[in-house]
Design a protein around this motif. Structure first.
Motif, PDB file in Angstrom:
ATOM      1  N   VAL A  46      25.336  11.716  20.288  1.00  0.00           N
ATOM      2  CA  VAL A  46      25.858  12.474  19.146  1.00  0.00           C
ATOM      3  C   VAL A  46      26.049  11.557  17.952  1.00  0.00           C
ATOM      4  N   TYR A  47      26.564  10.357  18.188  1.00  0.00           N
ATOM      5  CA  TYR A  47      26.769   9.399  17.101  1.00  0.00           C
ATOM      6  C   TYR A  47      25.442   9.018  16.444  1.00  0.00           C
ATOM      7  N   ALA A  48      24.412   8.750  17.256  1.00  0.00           N
ATOM      8  CA  ALA A  48      23.099   8.387  16.706  1.00  0.00           C
ATOM      9  C   ALA A  48      22.511   9.541  15.900  1.00  0.00           C
ATOM     10  N   ALA A  49      22.597  10.763  16.437  1.00  0.00           N
ATOM     11  CA  ALA A  49      22.057  11.932  15.727  1.00  0.00           C
ATOM     12  C   ALA A  49      22.824  12.184  14.434  1.00  0.00           C
ATOM     13  N   GLN A  50      24.130  12.018  14.475  1.00  0.00           N
ATOM     14  CA  GLN A  50      24.951  12.214  13.278  1.00  0.00           C
ATOM     15  C   GLN A  50      24.590  11.198  12.197  1.00  0.00           C
ATOM     16  N   THR A  51      24.380   9.953  12.593  1.00  0.00           N
ATOM     17  CA  THR A  51      24.001   8.916  11.630  1.00  0.00           C
ATOM     18  C   THR A  51      22.687   9.272  10.953  1.00  0.00           C
ATOM     19  N   ILE A  52      21.698   9.675  11.732  1.00  0.00           N
ATOM     20  CA  ILE A  52      20.394  10.045  11.179  1.00  0.00           C
ATOM     21  C   ILE A  52      20.513  11.265  10.279  1.00  0.00           C
ATOM     22  N   ALA A  53      21.280  12.262  10.715  1.00  0.00           N
ATOM     23  CA  ALA A  53      21.443  13.476   9.911  1.00  0.00           C
ATOM     24  C   ALA A  53      22.103  13.172   8.574  1.00  0.00           C
ATOM     25  N   GLU A  54      23.091  12.295   8.580  1.00  0.00           N
ATOM     26  CA  GLU A  54      23.752  11.937   7.323  1.00  0.00           C
ATOM     27  C   GLU A  54      22.816  11.182   6.390  1.00  0.00           C
ATOM     28  N   GLN A  55      21.977  10.310   6.950  1.00  0.00           N
ATOM     29  CA  GLN A  55      20.991   9.610   6.120  1.00  0.00           C
ATOM     30  C   GLN A  55      20.002  10.602   5.518  1.00  0.00           C
ATOM     31  N   TRP A  56      19.546  11.543   6.305  1.00  0.00           N
ATOM     32  CA  TRP A  56      18.597  12.569   5.846  1.00  0.00           C
ATOM     33  C   TRP A  56      19.214  13.410   4.735  1.00  0.00           C
ATOM     34  N   ARG A  57      20.446  13.858   4.951  1.00  0.00           N
ATOM     35  CA  ARG A  57      21.100  14.705   3.947  1.00  0.00           C
ATOM     36  C   ARG A  57      21.357  13.952   2.652  1.00  0.00           C
ATOM     37  N   ALA A  58      21.671  12.663   2.753  1.00  0.00           N
ATOM     38  CA  ALA A  58      21.999  11.883   1.560  1.00  0.00           C
ATOM     39  C   ALA A  58      20.768  11.486   0.757  1.00  0.00           C
ATOM     40  N   THR A  59      19.679  11.137   1.436  1.00  0.00           N
ATOM     41  CA  THR A  59      18.527  10.585   0.729  1.00  0.00           C
ATOM     42  C   THR A  59      17.333  11.526   0.655  1.00  0.00           C
ATOM     43  N   GLY A  60      17.185  12.400   1.623  1.00  0.00           N
ATOM     44  CA  GLY A  60      16.017  13.271   1.664  1.00  0.00           C
ATOM     45  C   GLY A  60      14.777  12.581   2.183  1.00  0.00           C
ATOM     46  N   VAL A  61      14.907  11.323   2.579  1.00  0.00           N
ATOM     47  CA  VAL A  61      13.801  10.543   3.126  1.00  0.00           C
ATOM     48  C   VAL A  61      13.953  10.521   4.643  1.00  0.00           C
ATOM     49  N   ARG A  62      12.820  10.725   5.337  1.00  0.00           N
ATOM     50  CA  ARG A  62      12.893  10.723   6.791  1.00  0.00           C
ATOM     51  C   ARG A  62      13.387   9.374   7.284  1.00  0.00           C
ATOM     52  N   PRO A  63      14.550   9.354   7.953  1.00  0.00           N
ATOM     53  CA  PRO A  63      15.101   8.075   8.411  1.00  0.00           C
ATOM     54  C   PRO A  63      14.376   7.570   9.652  1.00  0.00           C
ATOM     55  N   ALA A  64      14.465   6.269   9.855  1.00  0.00           N
ATOM     56  CA  ALA A  64      13.925   5.659  11.072  1.00  0.00           C
ATOM     57  C   ALA A  64      14.990   5.743  12.161  1.00  0.00           C
ATOM     58  N   TRP A  65      14.524   5.712  13.403  1.00  0.00           N
ATOM     59  CA  TRP A  65      15.480   5.707  14.509  1.00  0.00           C
ATOM     60  C   TRP A  65      16.274   4.408  14.453  1.00  0.00           C
TER      61      TRP A  65
END
Length: 105
Positions: A46-65
């Motif tokens: 959940v923590y990893a998914a939340q981190t990625i989701a927040e990066q996506w929402r903030a930047t709009g760029v597909r984040p790396a794992w």
């Protein structure tokens, strides 16, 4: 002599009952350990998914794992339009999914 046999019989039955109770308690402890391990893995996923989701929402760029942190988690990121779906795996088994994260950017 009769009292001796009765005492030994009671002692054997008490030891048998103690062994059964110890086996049940050991089984419960092993089950609790497994539940704790599953809970820890789910929390990490959940923590990893939340981190990625927040990066996506903030930047709009597909984040790396996230870089390997020793947790053994891997993820699959799927972008469809402005939504991101995240699937988190541990040891090849699906642990957590987060679907339809929208980009704010």
């Amino acid at each position: 002599m009769r009292r001796t046999h009765l005492f030994l019989t009671e002692l054997v039955l008490d030891l048998f009952l103690f062994a059964v109770c110890a086996a049940v308690c050991a089984g419960l402890l092993l089950r609790a350990r497994g539940m704790s391990r599953e809970s820890r893995r789910l929390t990490e996923a959940v923590y990893a998914a939340q981190t990625i989701a927040e990066q996506w929402r903030a930047t709009g760029v597909r984040p790396a794992w996230p870089a390997q942190d020793g947790s053994g988690l891997t993820g699959v990121l799927t972008v469809s339009g402005d939504a991101l779906d995240i699937a988190v795996y541990a040891d090849g088994a699906l642990v957590y999914t987060l679907e339809g994260v929208r980009c704010l950017g």
